[in-house]
Design an enzyme around this catalytic site. Structure first.
Site, PDB file in Angstrom:
ATOM      1  N   ALA A   5       0.824  -1.212   0.000  1.00  0.00           N
ATOM      2  CA  ALA A   5       0.000   0.000   0.000  1.00  0.00           C
ATOM      3  C   ALA A   5       0.862   1.268   0.000  1.00  0.00           C
ATOM      4  CB  ALA A   5      -0.939  -0.016   1.198  1.00  0.00           C
ATOM      5  N   HIS A   6       0.202   2.407  -0.068  1.00  0.00           N
ATOM      6  CA  HIS A   6       0.924   3.683  -0.166  1.00  0.00           C
ATOM      7  C   HIS A   6       1.767   3.973   1.072  1.00  0.00           C
ATOM      8  CE1 HIS A   6      -3.052   5.971   1.089  1.00  0.00           C
ATOM      9  NE2 HIS A   6      -2.793   4.979   1.880  1.00  0.00           N
ATOM     10  N   ASN A   7       2.919   4.517   0.814  1.00  0.00           N
ATOM     11  CA  ASN A   7       3.838   4.990   1.867  1.00  0.00           C
ATOM     12  C   ASN A   7       4.528   3.869   2.635  1.00  0.00           C
ATOM     13  OD1 ASN A   7       2.734   7.558   1.228  1.00  0.00           O
ATOM     14  ND2 ASN A   7       1.098   7.217   2.705  1.00  0.00           N
TER      15      ASN A   7
END
Lengths: 336, 336, 336
Positions: B234-236
Site C-alpha cells: 500500500a501507499h507509503n
C-alpha cells in the site's frame, strides 16, 4: 422454444402443458410469464410457487400448486445445457489479425482466431480452433491445444503447454518464475527457474490468477480442474484431475493435490505436502501437513472439520467457561 | 561437464570419480545416471541413495553408500550457480521494436530491448542493458536503472523509479493510486495520490503484484527485497533491505518493515506500524501492532510465536478442558 | 499561495500570519519552513510542534506553541482539496490514437482520449470526457459513462456498463466469467455466465481487482463505492452505495452488501448472504451468515466484534485457565 421441446432436449419429465412457449431463462426473483426458472434449494419453494414463472426446472417431485414443471435429476446441469441453447457463444473471426506479431517459426493451425496486438514468440504450435484474444503475449516454445480460449491479455511465459479446451481468463499469467532464492553470505540470490507448466484438458483459470513454472520440472494442473480468480499456484505444484480451487486461494511450492480436491475461498497450503483425493479444505483455512484421502479439513491450522466445529462451539462459550472457573478458584488475572 | 569441473566451479569438495560427465541437473525423484542431483534435507537421504543419480550435491559429509558427492557448505547456492551454467539465460534482441511507441523526450541508453507494443511516456530514462518485454506501459518521468527486466505487460504509472537489476514479472503494477479517501458530508472523496515509488537494486516482484504510489512522498522497496505473486504493497510503505514477502501477503499504508523481514504467505499487516528487522511473520497472520527486532510473530492477531504455539496446543484440547470443568461444576449451557 | 488564500479556499479559520506563503504540502516528518502540513491524530501533536512546518492544517483548537494554524472541522477533506490545487491533474490529448482499433459500430463522443493500442469491440458507447489509457481492451456492447478513467491495461468483457466518473486502475478485469459449474456424472461442466456488470457513478477500483459478470443478471457495484487492489467480486454480488472494500478482500457469489459497508483488508464473505448497511467487517474476517444493519463483525467465522474481543482476551490467557484447571483436577493429557 416450447416446453415439450425443452423437456426432450434435456431429458426432463414434463408435468403440465408442453405447448407453452419459453422466451427466456430467468432467476426465481425476476421470472415472469415468459420465463423458465430453476429450483434446487427447497428453501425457495414458496418463492417459486409465488413467482410468475411459466415453468420451473427442478429435481423436486412435490406439488407446486399447478406450476408447470420440468423434473430432472440434475436440474443445474440441464439448466447449463439450456443456457447454451438460449445464449449463443460469441463467434470469433478466423485468421490472424494484421497487427498480431507471430514469429515465423511458430505454426498456427486451421480455424484459429489470433486477435489484435497478440505477440507470439518462436517455435510455438497453436492447434485447431484456438481463440487468442487481443493483447495476449505468448513466449517461445509454447503449445496451445485444440479449442483453447485465451481471453484478452493472458501471458504465457516460454515453454508452457496447454492441452485441449483450456480456458484462461484475462490477466492470467502462466509460467512466471517460482519464488526460489538461495541465501548466500547474507544476500538473497535468485535460483533460476528452468522448469515449465503443463495445463491439461478442460482446465479453466480465472482472471488475474498466477501459475508459476516449475523450478526444474513441470507445474501440472490436472484435467478438468477449475481455478477461480486471483489464485496463486506456486512452482512444482501438481493438481490431480477435477480439482476446484476457489478465489484467492494459494498453493505453495511442490504441494501435490490428488483428484477432486476442493480448496474453498481464501484458503492456502504450505509447500511440500500432499492433499488426498476428494478432500475438502474449508474457506480461509491453512493446510500445514498432509491431508488424508477424502478428508474435510478446516481452520488455521487446518484440522478435521468435525473437531474444528467442536472447538469453535466451545470457543464461542469460552467466556462462560472462564467465569465458571473463576468462581471455583480465583485465576490470577492481570486485568483485575 | 565433468564432475571435477563442476566441483572447481562452485568450490565444492569432490568425493568420487571426477571424470564422470554430468549431462543434466535433476531433482531427486527423477534423477538418472546422467544427473547431478541435490540434497539438503536429511529426510530424503535414503531416497538419494536409492536414486540413479550419478552424483549428489549436498552439505552432508555422511556416507552415501558409494555415491559420488560434491560437498558444499551452501549447496542450494551452488546449485543456483550451476543452473545458470546449464540453462543459458534467454537473449533479447537489442533495439527498440518498430511497434513500440516511445515519446521522443524519453531516453533509451545502449543495449536495451524495448519489445513489441511497449508504450512509454514523456521524460523517461532507460539505462543500459534494460529489457522491457512486449506490452509494458511506462508512464511519464520514470527511471529504469541498469539491467532491469520487465516481463510482458508490466505497468509503471508516472514518476516510478527502478534502481539496478530490478525484475518485475508479468502483470505487476507499480505506482497505482493508494487507497486514500476523505469523508465529506456522507460522501467519500478521493484524496489525490501525488507521491511516487522507489524500487531499489535487485528487487524482484512476482506476477500480478501491486505496489501503490505514496500519497505525498515515496513508497520504497529496499534493495534485495523479494516479493512473490499477488501481493499488495500500500501507499507509503517502506521495506528495508532483503525483505521477503511471500504470495498473497498485504502490507497496509505507511507501515515500515526493517531489513530482512519475512512475511509468510497470505499474511497481512495493518497500517502505520513498524515491523522490526529480521522478524518473521507466520503464514496467514495479521500483524496489528509494532513487532520488535528479530521477533517471530504468528496468529490473528499476530503474537509471539511460542505463545501462539502454546495457545494452539491448549486449543486443540479445549474439549477436554471443557469436559473436565463440566464434571466439576455444571456450566450453564444453552445447548444442553 | 498565501495562508489567507488557502484559509479562504478551504473555509478554514486562520490563527497567525496569513501573509506567509506556502510553497508545498508536506507530511509531518518532512515538513520544512515552506510547508503546510496536516494533523488529525492528536498522538502526533508534539511532533507537529517540533516540526519546521510553516503552518498546520488541523481540527484541533489547542495551543500549538505559536505555530500558524488553519483550523477546519474536516482537515483531511480540506487537505484533499488543496492537493488538487497544488498538483494539477494529468492532461490527456483528446482524440483516438492512430494505433487504437475501435470497431466502426462503436461511438466515441467528444473530448475523449483513446490511447495507444486500445482495442474496442462492437456497439460500444463512450461518453464525453472519457480517458482510456493505452492497452485497454473493451469488449462488445460496453457503455462507458461521462468522464470515466481507465488506466492502462484494463479489460472490460462484453456488455459491461460503467456510469459516470468511474475510475479503473491498471489490471482491473470487469465482466470475467463467474465461477459456475454443474457436476454431471463425475465431470465438472461449465455453466455459461450470460449476465453482465453495472458499475455506478463514482466507483473506483484498484489495480488487478477482478469483478465477475452475473450468471444471468447483473453484478452491481453501487454509486460511490471504493474497492482497493486485488479484491475479488464474484458473480451476482451487489454492493450498495458508498461501500469500502479494502485490499485483497473477496465477496462470494450472490452476496448483497447494503450501503456504506466496510470490508477491511483480506476479509471475505461466503455467498448468498446479506451484509447490512453501515456494517464493518474486521480485517481477515470471514463472514459466514447474514450481518444485521450497522454491525461490527470480526473473526473467522465473523461474530459481533465485542464478543470477539472478549473471546480473544480470554484466549490470550488460556494457558492460565488451563494451569488453574489442572491444579484443581488432573486433565488427561496425551502429552504428559
Amino acid at each position: 422454444m416450447r416446453l415439450r421441446e425443452i423437456a426432450e432436449l434435456v431429458g426432463a419429465e414434463l408435468v403440465g402443458d408442453g405447448e407453452k412457449e419459453v422466451k427466456k431463462l430467468s432467476p426465481l426473483h425476476s421470472a415472469d410469464c415468459n420465463s423458465l426458472t430453476f429450483l434446487t434449494n427447497p428453501k425457495y419453494k414458496e418463492q417459486a410457487i409465488k413467482s410468475e414463472a411459466l415453468a420451473i426446472l427442478t429435481n423436486s417431485k412435490e406439488n407446486f400448486e399447478g406450476k408447470i414443471l420440468l423434473i430432472h435429476k440434475n436440474p443445474y446441469s440441464a439448466w447449463a445445457k439450456l443456457l447454451r441453447v438460449f445464449y449463443k457463444e460469441k463467434e470469433f473471426l478466423k485468421g490472424i489479425d494484421r497487427t498480431a506479431i507471430v514469429d515465423k517459426s511458430s505454426k498456427i493451425e486451421e480455424n484459429c482466431h489470433i486477435g489484435a496486438y497478440v505477440v507470439m514468440g518462436r517455435n510455438c504450435v497453436v492447434k485447431e480452433g484456438v481463440v487468442i484474444e487481443p493483447h495476449c503475449v505468448i513466449g517461445d516454445n509454447c503449445i496451445i491445444g485444440e479449442n483453447c480460449h485465451l481471453y484478452p491479455r493472458v501471458v504465457l511465459y516460454d515453454n508452457v503447454e496447454l492441452s485441449k479446451r483450456v480456458i484462461l481468463h484475462s490477466g492470467v499469467v502462466v509460467g512466471s518464475d517460482g519464488f526460489g532464492y538461495a541465501e548466500d553470505e547474507g544476500k538473497i540470490r535468485k535460483v533460476p527457474q528452468v522448469g515449465s507448466v503443463l495445463i491439461e484438458d478442460d482446465v479453466e483459470i480465472g482472471a488475474n490468477t498466477t501459475v508459476d513454472r516449475g523450478s526444474l520440472e513441470k507445474t501440472i494442473l490436472g484435467a478438468g480442474s477449475k481455478i477461480d480468480n486471483l489464485c496463486q499456484i506456486a512452482h512444482n505444484v501438481t493438481l490431480g484431475k477435477n480439482c476446484v480451487i476457489i478465489a484467492q486461494s494459494g498453493i505453495s511450492g511442490s504441494t501435490q493435490l490428488g483428484d477432486g480436491v476442493i480448496m474453498s475461498g481464501q484458503s492456502g497450503s504450505v509447500g511440500h505436502i500432499k492433499i488426498g483425493s476428494f478432500s475438502i479444505i474449508g474457506a480461509k483455512s491453512a493446510v500445514t501437513k498432509d491431508v488424508p484421502y477424502k478428508s474435510h479439513y478446516t481452520g488455521i491450522p487446518a484440522q478435521d472439520h468435525k473437531k474444528y466445529l467442536k472447538e469453535q462451539a466451545i470457543l464461542r462459550r469460552i467466556d462462560k467457561l472462564y467465569e465458571t472457573l473463576k468462581k471455583i478458584k480465583e485465576i490470577k488475572d492481570d486485568r483485575d
